[in-house]
Scaffold this motif. Structure first.
Motif, PDB file in Angstrom:
ATOM      1  N   MET A 148       0.842  -1.198   0.000  1.00 58.75           N
ATOM      2  CA  MET A 148       0.000   0.000   0.000  1.00 58.75           C
ATOM      3  C   MET A 148       0.873   1.243   0.000  1.00 58.75           C
ATOM      4  SD  MET A 148      -3.040  -1.369   0.076  1.00 58.75           S
ATOM      5  CE  MET A 148      -4.242  -0.255   0.750  1.00 58.75           C
ATOM      6  N   CYS A 149       0.605   2.130  -0.958  1.00 54.12           N
ATOM      7  CA  CYS A 149       1.388   3.361  -1.100  1.00 54.12           C
ATOM      8  C   CYS A 149       0.463   4.568  -1.202  1.00 54.12           C
ATOM      9  CB  CYS A 149       2.232   3.319  -2.374  1.00 54.12           C
ATOM     10  SG  CYS A 149       3.561   2.129  -2.356  1.00 54.12           S
ATOM     11  N   ARG A 150       0.781   5.585  -0.432  1.00 51.06           N
ATOM     12  CA  ARG A 150       0.079   6.863  -0.544  1.00 51.06           C
ATOM     13  C   ARG A 150       0.758   7.624  -1.684  1.00 51.06           C
ATOM     14  NH1 ARG A 150      -3.914   9.292   0.682  1.00 51.06           N
ATOM     15  NH2 ARG A 150      -4.297   7.991   2.470  1.00 51.06           N
ATOM     16  N   ILE A 151      -0.065   8.024  -2.692  1.00 48.29           N
ATOM     17  CA  ILE A 151       0.502   8.747  -3.836  1.00 48.29           C
ATOM     18  C   ILE A 151       0.093  10.209  -3.867  1.00 48.29           C
ATOM     19  CG2 ILE A 151       0.840   6.705  -5.263  1.00 48.29           C
ATOM     20  CD1 ILE A 151      -1.789   7.511  -6.737  1.00 48.29           C
ATOM     21  N   GLU A 152      -0.916  10.580  -3.072  1.00 48.44           N
ATOM     22  CA  GLU A 152      -1.276  11.998  -2.950  1.00 48.44           C
ATOM     23  C   GLU A 152      -1.894  12.229  -1.579  1.00 48.44           C
ATOM     24  OE1 GLU A 152      -5.389  12.448  -5.313  1.00 48.44           O
ATOM     25  OE2 GLU A 152      -3.696  11.958  -6.611  1.00 48.44           O
ATOM     26  N   LEU A 153      -1.670  13.404  -1.050  1.00 51.95           N
ATOM     27  CA  LEU A 153      -2.189  13.748   0.266  1.00 51.95           C
ATOM     28  C   LEU A 153      -3.589  14.338   0.134  1.00 51.95           C
ATOM     29  CD1 LEU A 153       0.996  15.325   1.855  1.00 51.95           C
ATOM     30  CD2 LEU A 153       0.123  13.007   2.148  1.00 51.95           C
ATOM     31  N   GLU A 154      -4.447  13.989   1.058  1.00 55.27           N
ATOM     32  CA  GLU A 154      -5.800  14.509   1.112  1.00 55.27           C
ATOM     33  C   GLU A 154      -5.871  15.541   2.238  1.00 55.27           C
ATOM     34  OE1 GLU A 154      -8.367  13.574  -1.029  1.00 55.27           O
ATOM     35  OE2 GLU A 154      -6.780  12.506  -2.078  1.00 55.27           O
ATOM     36  N   PRO A 155      -6.706  16.569   2.109  1.00 54.07           N
ATOM     37  CA  PRO A 155      -6.752  17.648   3.107  1.00 54.07           C
ATOM     38  C   PRO A 155      -6.987  17.183   4.548  1.00 54.07           C
ATOM     39  CG  PRO A 155      -8.096  18.202   1.209  1.00 54.07           C
ATOM     40  CD  PRO A 155      -7.600  16.801   1.004  1.00 54.07           C
ATOM     41  N   ASP A 156      -7.951  16.286   4.778  1.00 56.32           N
ATOM     42  CA  ASP A 156      -8.216  15.860   6.152  1.00 56.32           C
ATOM     43  C   ASP A 156      -7.771  14.417   6.345  1.00 56.32           C
ATOM     44  OD1 ASP A 156     -10.264  16.176   4.263  1.00 56.32           O
ATOM     45  OD2 ASP A 156     -11.780  15.435   5.628  1.00 56.32           O
ATOM     46  N   ASP A 157      -6.554  14.151   5.949  1.00 52.64           N
ATOM     47  CA  ASP A 157      -5.995  12.824   5.988  1.00 52.64           C
ATOM     48  C   ASP A 157      -5.094  12.663   7.202  1.00 52.64           C
ATOM     49  OD1 ASP A 157      -5.153  10.315   5.302  1.00 52.64           O
ATOM     50  OD2 ASP A 157      -4.692  10.841   3.243  1.00 52.64           O
ATOM     51  N   ASP A 158      -5.119  11.475   7.796  1.00 52.88           N
ATOM     52  CA  ASP A 158      -4.225  11.182   8.914  1.00 52.88           C
ATOM     53  C   ASP A 158      -2.799  10.913   8.444  1.00 52.88           C
ATOM     54  OD1 ASP A 158      -6.277  11.490  10.703  1.00 52.88           O
ATOM     55  OD2 ASP A 158      -6.739   9.350  10.802  1.00 52.88           O
ATOM     56  N   PHE A 159      -2.647  10.504   7.184  1.00 46.27           N
ATOM     57  CA  PHE A 159      -1.313  10.258   6.644  1.00 46.27           C
ATOM     58  C   PHE A 159      -0.611  11.594   6.437  1.00 46.27           C
ATOM     59  CE2 PHE A 159      -3.658   6.522   5.293  1.00 46.27           C
ATOM     60  CZ  PHE A 159      -2.779   5.510   5.629  1.00 46.27           C
ATOM     61  N   GLU A 160       0.627  11.660   6.819  1.00 46.16           N
ATOM     62  CA  GLU A 160       1.355  12.913   6.695  1.00 46.16           C
ATOM     63  C   GLU A 160       2.399  12.878   5.598  1.00 46.16           C
ATOM     64  OE1 GLU A 160       2.859  13.837  10.546  1.00 46.16           O
ATOM     65  OE2 GLU A 160       0.887  13.793  11.457  1.00 46.16           O
ATOM     66  N   GLU A 161       2.695  11.689   5.054  1.00 45.74           N
ATOM     67  CA  GLU A 161       3.749  11.586   4.052  1.00 45.74           C
ATOM     68  C   GLU A 161       3.348  10.620   2.951  1.00 45.74           C
ATOM     69  OE1 GLU A 161       7.852  11.621   5.493  1.00 45.74           O
ATOM     70  OE2 GLU A 161       6.986  11.456   7.490  1.00 45.74           O
ATOM     71  N   LEU A 162       3.930  10.813   1.801  1.00 44.74           N
ATOM     72  CA  LEU A 162       3.710   9.936   0.666  1.00 44.74           C
ATOM     73  C   LEU A 162       4.552   8.680   0.812  1.00 44.74           C
ATOM     74  CD1 LEU A 162       3.855  12.563  -2.222  1.00 44.74           C
ATOM     75  CD2 LEU A 162       1.824  11.645  -1.079  1.00 44.74           C
ATOM     76  N   GLY A 163       4.158   7.624   0.100  1.00 41.17           N
ATOM     77  CA  GLY A 163       4.992   6.440  -0.009  1.00 41.17           C
ATOM     78  C   GLY A 163       4.395   5.195   0.635  1.00 41.17           C
ATOM     79  N   LEU A 164       5.216   4.152   0.654  1.00 42.49           N
ATOM     80  CA  LEU A 164       4.843   2.834   1.166  1.00 42.49           C
ATOM     81  C   LEU A 164       4.542   2.913   2.655  1.00 42.49           C
ATOM     82  CD1 LEU A 164       4.710  -0.295   0.704  1.00 42.49           C
ATOM     83  CD2 LEU A 164       7.142  -0.326   1.291  1.00 42.49           C
ATOM     84  N   PHE A 165       3.409   2.311   3.061  1.00 38.49           N
ATOM     85  CA  PHE A 165       3.116   2.283   4.490  1.00 38.49           C
ATOM     86  C   PHE A 165       2.714   0.907   5.001  1.00 38.49           C
ATOM     87  CE2 PHE A 165      -0.826   3.680   2.449  1.00 38.49           C
ATOM     88  CZ  PHE A 165      -1.801   2.881   3.046  1.00 38.49           C
ATOM     89  N   SER A 166       2.498  -0.076   4.121  1.00 36.05           N
ATOM     90  CA  SER A 166       2.220  -1.432   4.607  1.00 36.05           C
ATOM     91  C   SER A 166       2.391  -2.438   3.480  1.00 36.05           C
ATOM     92  CB  SER A 166       0.808  -1.544   5.187  1.00 36.05           C
ATOM     93  OG  SER A 166      -0.165  -1.523   4.171  1.00 36.05           O
ATOM     94  N   PHE A 167       2.582  -3.702   3.886  1.00 35.82           N
ATOM     95  CA  PHE A 167       2.502  -4.797   2.938  1.00 35.82           C
ATOM     96  C   PHE A 167       1.793  -5.960   3.621  1.00 35.82           C
ATOM     97  CE2 PHE A 167       6.822  -5.003   4.706  1.00 35.82           C
ATOM     98  CZ  PHE A 167       6.927  -6.319   5.141  1.00 35.82           C
ATOM     99  N   CYS A 168       1.097  -6.757   2.795  1.00 40.09           N
ATOM    100  CA  CYS A 168       0.220  -7.774   3.349  1.00 40.09           C
ATOM    101  C   CYS A 168       0.011  -8.903   2.346  1.00 40.09           C
ATOM    102  CB  CYS A 168      -1.126  -7.140   3.698  1.00 40.09           C
ATOM    103  SG  CYS A 168      -2.335  -8.269   4.372  1.00 40.09           S
ATOM    104  N   LEU A 169       0.019 -10.116   2.850  1.00 40.82           N
ATOM    105  CA  LEU A 169      -0.392 -11.284   2.083  1.00 40.82           C
ATOM    106  C   LEU A 169      -1.492 -11.946   2.892  1.00 40.82           C
ATOM    107  CD1 LEU A 169       0.070 -13.371  -0.246  1.00 40.82           C
ATOM    108  CD2 LEU A 169       1.592 -14.561   1.338  1.00 40.82           C
ATOM    109  N   SER A 170      -2.648 -12.174   2.277  1.00 40.22           N
ATOM    110  CA  SER A 170      -3.740 -12.787   3.026  1.00 40.22           C
ATOM    111  C   SER A 170      -4.563 -13.712   2.140  1.00 40.22           C
ATOM    112  CB  SER A 170      -4.633 -11.719   3.650  1.00 40.22           C
ATOM    113  OG  SER A 170      -5.106 -10.837   2.669  1.00 40.22           O
TER     114      SER A 170
END
Length: 161
Positions: A133-155
């Protein structure tokens, strides 16, 4: 100690010798007791649904089968005292374009998908079915503060039934 490489995990969906569907007992025989376990209302480690080794979380079904391998709390992924992780090129906040280039260089096929429930986020799904999972753009009322990879998952949620 079990040595694993994230490059191979993304390619194959197997983390060293650990694969989805394995029993809790098999994971324990490879890694020993987890560094942490939960949730907080679990009576003991044997019944806990989450085992954590360093930055890597293993989720077990009620039938004691591994159905998810997950990480979302890392700078450079580590595995604790019994799981040695070669992080390959992975680090938090790695830009999506950098990650895609590394996957291309390693010849790991992948697809890119939007995540409708998370505006500004894409998931990169590798040949091993690992979702990054990667954030590619910031949203105005978003909890994420930075762009880029924030998790990986296999399920595999079919293992829950």
């Amino acid at each position: 100690m079990l040595a694993v490489c994230l490059e191979e995990f993304f390619r194959t969906g197997v983390l060293g010798e650990i694969s989805l569907g394995m029993s809790r007992e098999s994971v324990s025989s490879l890694l020993g007791s987890p560094d942490l376990w939960g949730p907080s209302n679990a009576k003991n480690v044997e019944t806990a649904t989450i085992w954590k080794y360093g930055d890597i979380e293993f989720y077990f079904s009620r039938a004691d089968q591994l159905f998810q391998i997950f990480s979302d709390d890392f700078e450079i992924p580590t595995g604790g005292k019994t799981l040695h992780i070669d992080p390959w090129v992975i680090h938090d906040k790695m830009l999506a374009e950098t990650l895609k280039a590394a996957l291309d260089d390693a010849r790991i096929p992948f697809t890119v998908q939007d995540v409708p429930t998370l505006p500004g986020v894409i998931q990169i799904v590798t040949a091993g079915n690992v979702r990054l999972m990667c954030r590619i753009e910031l949203e105005p009322d978003d909890d994420f503060e930075e762009l880029g990879l924030f998790s990986f998952c296999l399920s595999d949620y079919s293992l829950l039934s």
